[in-house]
Write a protein that holds these residues in place. Structure first.
Motif, PDB file in Angstrom:
ATOM      1  N   PHE A 115       0.828  -1.209   0.000  1.00 55.06           N
ATOM      2  CA  PHE A 115       0.000   0.000   0.000  1.00 55.06           C
ATOM      3  C   PHE A 115       0.862   1.259   0.000  1.00 55.06           C
ATOM      4  CE2 PHE A 115      -2.116   3.456   2.286  1.00 55.06           C
ATOM      5  CZ  PHE A 115      -3.255   3.611   1.505  1.00 55.06           C
ATOM      6  N   ALA A 119       0.703   3.721  -3.056  1.00 50.28           N
ATOM      7  CA  ALA A 119       0.107   5.040  -2.802  1.00 50.28           C
ATOM      8  C   ALA A 119       1.157   6.138  -2.786  1.00 50.28           C
ATOM      9  CB  ALA A 119      -0.649   5.027  -1.481  1.00 50.28           C
ATOM     10  N   GLN A 258      -3.314  -0.682  -4.640  1.00 49.79           N
ATOM     11  CA  GLN A 258      -3.687  -0.170  -3.321  1.00 49.79           C
ATOM     12  C   GLN A 258      -4.861  -0.960  -2.748  1.00 49.79           C
ATOM     13  OE1 GLN A 258      -4.207   4.169  -3.297  1.00 49.79           O
ATOM     14  NE2 GLN A 258      -2.593   4.344  -4.841  1.00 49.79           N
TER      15      GLN A 258
END
Length: 295
Positions: A115, A119, A258
């Motif tokens: 993640f 991100a 994500q």
């Protein structure tokens, strides 16, 4: 790197606090749910007080982490608190670690890493512009009203999940307020900090979130409350980072990894919180005096 280090220390302290508080809350009378008498009962339990002490350590580490890094980086790291706590508690209680536990730990850690890589949170302002707080507080209040309202109407694990999500929102909001308050400290020193409304709102909302969390832990299993608390805190904090502090995340096709990462973290947290290891540490049978003394 400093923010990541202190975020990890926060996760370790906070996860340990959650388990200690769960052990105490699980023994509280059911009729005390959602009443101040629950806190009066818990104040007489040394295990719960130990959990509060760890929460204070976590608060200090969190303040340092938020003062030195983006909220969208710091808060998602807190999802590792559950695996850290279970592994540490398993060592203290001399419990074995099934293969499923190790697999879930890898899922949580790998999902978090994926993640953050996908991100790539970056940028952002140190402080929130005054006009941005009103809509944020209004939206947060509406969200809390809905989740708390659901928690009041249901029972058991459903209540634990709803209140866990409400506590997640409260803790995420507390983090945003704390980061803004620390910016006042950096800009104007101690005087600016102690005259800022954000500092006192941090204390008030933090205390309220603690009360909601105790009721979530008392209402049902760790498997119901912990995933909502961990994932909810990470997601809501990221929203605060983007909307209040102008932090940026990758979009477009980067949303696919994500979402995959969040799914990995969710499944990992569910597996860990449903494991016999979690039951034993959080709400299982009492341990002997020698073992308790080591904790």
């Amino acid at each position: 790197m400093i923010s990541i280090l202190f975020a990890v220390l926060t996760a370790i302290s906070n996860g340990t606090a959650s388990v200690l508080q769960r052990r105490a809350a699980a023994e509280a009378p059911e009729e005390a749910a959602l009443h101040l008498s629950l806190l009066r009962d818990l104040l007489r339990r040394p295990v719960w007080l130990g959990g509060i002490a760890m929460s204070m350590v976590a608060a200090v580490c969190q303040a340092v982490a938020l003062a030195t890094g983006p909220i969208a980086v710091v808060q998602p790291i807190f999802v590792i608190e559950l695996p850290f706590t279970l592994l540490l508690g398993g060592l203290l209680f001399h419990r074995s670690f099934p293969r499923a536990v190790w697999l879930a730990v890898v899922q949580v850690g790998g999902g978090l890493a994926l993640f953050l890589l996908a991100a790539a949170p970056s940028g952002g302002d140190e402080a929130v512009s005054p006009g941005s707080w009103f809509p944020a507080l209004l939206a947060s209040g509406a969200f809390l009203a809905v989740t708390l309202g659901i928690g009041l109407k249901v029972h058991g694990n459903a209540r634990a999940a709803a209140l866990g999500l409400a506590a997640a929102c409260g803790y995420a909001l507390t983090a945003a307020l704390m980061k803004d308050a620390m910016a006042r400290l950096n800009e104007g020193g101690a005087g600016a900090l102690f005259t800022s409304w954000q500092l006192y709102a941090t204390a008030a909302i933090g205390a309220g979130s603690l009360f909601v969390l105790q009721n979530a832990l008392q209402a049902g299993s760790l498997a119901a409350s912990q995933p909502m608390l961990s994932i909810g805190d990470a997601l809501i904090s990221t929203c605060y980072g983007v909307t209040l502090f102008a932090e940026t995340l990758r979009t477009g096709w980067w949303l696919l990894p994500q979402l995959a990462a969040l799914a990995l973290v969710l499944f990992g947290c569910l597996s860990l919180s449903r494991s016999p290891l979690a039951d034993g540490l959080a709400g299982g049978p009492p341990v002997d005096a020698d073992t308790a003394a080591r904790v």
